[in-house]
Scaffold this motif. Structure first.
Motif, PDB file in Angstrom:
ATOM      1  N   ILE A  19       0.831  -1.201   0.000  1.00 31.14           N
ATOM      2  CA  ILE A  19       0.000   0.000   0.000  1.00 31.14           C
ATOM      3  C   ILE A  19       0.863   1.247   0.000  1.00 31.14           C
ATOM      4  O   ILE A  19       0.601   2.230  -0.709  1.00 31.14           O
ATOM      5  CB  ILE A  19      -0.934  -0.001   1.221  1.00 31.14           C
ATOM      6  CG1 ILE A  19      -1.920  -1.174   1.130  1.00 31.14           C
ATOM      7  CG2 ILE A  19      -1.682   1.316   1.315  1.00 31.14           C
ATOM      8  CD1 ILE A  19      -2.788  -1.143  -0.104  1.00 31.14           C
ATOM      9  N   LYS A  20       1.920   1.229   0.801  1.00 32.85           N
ATOM     10  CA  LYS A  20       2.826   2.382   0.858  1.00 32.85           C
ATOM     11  C   LYS A  20       3.480   2.615  -0.507  1.00 32.85           C
ATOM     12  O   LYS A  20       3.650   3.766  -0.943  1.00 32.85           O
ATOM     13  CB  LYS A  20       3.878   2.162   1.933  1.00 32.85           C
ATOM     14  CG  LYS A  20       3.314   2.182   3.347  1.00 32.85           C
ATOM     15  CD  LYS A  20       4.408   1.956   4.382  1.00 32.85           C
ATOM     16  CE  LYS A  20       3.844   2.001   5.804  1.00 32.85           C
ATOM     17  NZ  LYS A  20       4.888   1.799   6.833  1.00 32.85           N
ATOM     18  N   THR A  21       3.818   1.539  -1.194  1.00 32.44           N
ATOM     19  CA  THR A  21       4.407   1.660  -2.531  1.00 32.44           C
ATOM     20  C   THR A  21       3.408   2.277  -3.506  1.00 32.44           C
ATOM     21  O   THR A  21       3.745   3.145  -4.318  1.00 32.44           O
ATOM     22  CB  THR A  21       4.858   0.291  -3.049  1.00 32.44           C
ATOM     23  OG1 THR A  21       5.849  -0.247  -2.180  1.00 32.44           O
ATOM     24  CG2 THR A  21       5.432   0.392  -4.458  1.00 32.44           C
ATOM     25  N   TYR A  22       2.143   1.838  -3.428  1.00 32.99           N
ATOM     26  CA  TYR A  22       1.101   2.360  -4.314  1.00 32.99           C
ATOM     27  C   TYR A  22       0.922   3.867  -4.102  1.00 32.99           C
ATOM     28  O   TYR A  22       0.783   4.638  -5.054  1.00 32.99           O
ATOM     29  CB  TYR A  22      -0.222   1.640  -4.062  1.00 32.99           C
ATOM     30  CG  TYR A  22      -1.321   2.033  -5.010  1.00 32.99           C
ATOM     31  CD1 TYR A  22      -1.493   1.366  -6.224  1.00 32.99           C
ATOM     32  CD2 TYR A  22      -2.186   3.082  -4.722  1.00 32.99           C
ATOM     33  CE1 TYR A  22      -2.498   1.732  -7.107  1.00 32.99           C
ATOM     34  CE2 TYR A  22      -3.181   3.453  -5.592  1.00 32.99           C
ATOM     35  CZ  TYR A  22      -3.338   2.772  -6.786  1.00 32.99           C
ATOM     36  OH  TYR A  22      -4.329   3.155  -7.656  1.00 32.99           O
ATOM     37  N   ILE A  23       0.932   4.295  -2.832  1.00 37.94           N
ATOM     38  CA  ILE A  23       0.761   5.709  -2.522  1.00 37.94           C
ATOM     39  C   ILE A  23       1.939   6.520  -3.055  1.00 37.94           C
ATOM     40  O   ILE A  23       1.766   7.615  -3.609  1.00 37.94           O
ATOM     41  CB  ILE A  23       0.600   5.902  -1.006  1.00 37.94           C
ATOM     42  CG1 ILE A  23      -0.706   5.243  -0.544  1.00 37.94           C
ATOM     43  CG2 ILE A  23       0.610   7.382  -0.635  1.00 37.94           C
ATOM     44  CD1 ILE A  23      -0.835   5.124   0.950  1.00 37.94           C
ATOM     45  N   LYS A  24       3.153   5.992  -2.902  1.00 38.68           N
ATOM     46  CA  LYS A  24       4.338   6.679  -3.432  1.00 38.68           C
ATOM     47  C   LYS A  24       4.244   6.841  -4.946  1.00 38.68           C
ATOM     48  O   LYS A  24       4.627   7.880  -5.501  1.00 38.68           O
ATOM     49  CB  LYS A  24       5.595   5.885  -3.082  1.00 38.68           C
ATOM     50  CG  LYS A  24       5.976   5.916  -1.616  1.00 38.68           C
ATOM     51  CD  LYS A  24       7.206   5.053  -1.351  1.00 38.68           C
ATOM     52  CE  LYS A  24       7.574   5.029   0.123  1.00 38.68           C
ATOM     53  NZ  LYS A  24       8.735   4.128   0.386  1.00 38.68           N
ATOM     54  N   ASP A  25       3.716   5.824  -5.626  1.00 31.54           N
ATOM     55  CA  ASP A  25       3.657   5.843  -7.085  1.00 31.54           C
ATOM     56  C   ASP A  25       2.509   6.706  -7.627  1.00 31.54           C
ATOM     57  O   ASP A  25       2.587   7.209  -8.749  1.00 31.54           O
ATOM     58  CB  ASP A  25       3.509   4.421  -7.633  1.00 31.54           C
ATOM     59  CG  ASP A  25       4.750   3.572  -7.411  1.00 31.54           C
ATOM     60  OD1 ASP A  25       5.821   4.157  -7.145  1.00 31.54           O
ATOM     61  OD2 ASP A  25       4.645   2.326  -7.491  1.00 31.54           O
TER      62      ASP A  25
END
Length: 275
Positions: free
Chosen positions: A93-99
């Motif tokens: 989820i954190k990766t998705y938000i960063k992207d």
């Protein structure tokens, strides 16, 4: 999608207050380029007493500027699936938000004085046949890597921290309603990350704003479907959870989010991973 299906509203109270404010404060009684900032100052001066109040106003103004993503569930049962799936992994989820998010200045606490930087991603979630939708704002803090999820649902507003999600004794797990909303917020993003083809452009016939999408149900999370007496198709969702593949074992899928479900074969539970 039939045009007769009604979807809930988000920020309904804010839009009512904003229209009334414009009638009373703009020269012609209508919104103009100056009224959003005028409304922000008026709202902060008269109503803001916490970080959540300030966040809600900020999100409303972003929605007024068509910056938030609006998602309409094609099937209301999909929300129950999100509320049921256990949370096993936050890193994806954190990766998705960063992207997909945007860089913002964030408040560290309710004093509204200690500021820091991070990434924010906002969603307005609309459910068919319901009177009130959800607003989720996912904020990832640069220094601490903490994820805070702001929730607005009608008159209710609060935030959930990844620190609480990682603590099995926190209110996220002891309060059933909080537990379901946390799962809804997390699994919604996991589902979109896992099944991006299910997010398609579109909106109900009476919606004219930008950034609108329908969210379809993936066949990979449904075991069977049956028809009710009225001929309505009812899906039976698989039990499972979303997981980010972090091991080097997954050479081609490392870093991706997959849906993991269990099936019983000859009395033995087998774990299947699908994307």
């Amino acid at each position: 999608m039939s045009k007769h299906i009604q979807y809930d509203k988000t920020f309904g109270l804010f839009y009512d207050a904003y229209r009334k404010f414009c009638r009373e404060n703009s020269p012609d009684g209508k919104p103009n380029s100056e009224t959003p900032e005028m409304f922000r100052q008026w709202f902060i001066s008269n109503f803001v007493s916490s970080m959540d109040d300030a966040t809600c106003c900020q999100l409303f103004l972003r929605d007024l500027n068509h910056e938030l993503t609006h998602i309409y569930l094609k099937d209301e049962n999909l929300m129950d699936f999100f509320k049921a799936a256990e949370i096993r992994d936050l890193e994806g989820i954190k990766t998705y938000i960063k992207d997909n998010g945007c860089s913002v200045v964030l408040n560290n606490d309710d004093k509204l004085e200690n500021l820091t930087t991070g990434i924010n991603f906002g969603i307005c979630l609309h459910i068919p046949k319901k009177s009130q939708g959800y607003v989720f704002a996912y904020s990832l803090y640069d220094i601490s890597n903490e994820l805070r999820i702001f929730v607005n649902h009608g008159m209710e507003q609060y935030h959930i921290s990844s620190n609480e999600i990682e603590d099995k004794k926190s209110i996220v797990y002891t309060d059933q309603e909080m537990n379901e909303i946390t799962k809804l917020a997390i699994n919604l993003l996991s589902y979109i990350y896992c099944f991006p083809d299910c997010l398609v452009d579109g909106a109900p016939h009476d919606v004219k704003t930008e950034n609108n999408h329908y969210l379809n149900t993936s066949e990979k999370v449904v075991d069977v479907t049956e028809k009710a007496a009225a001929g309505v198709v009812i899906p039976h969702f698989r039990r499972g959870y979303f997981k980010r593949l972090s091991s080097d074992f997954y050479k081609n899928k490392k870093g991706q989010i997959v849906f993991v479900h269990e099936t019983i074969v000859n009395g033995v539970a087998k774990t299947l991973e699908e994307k």
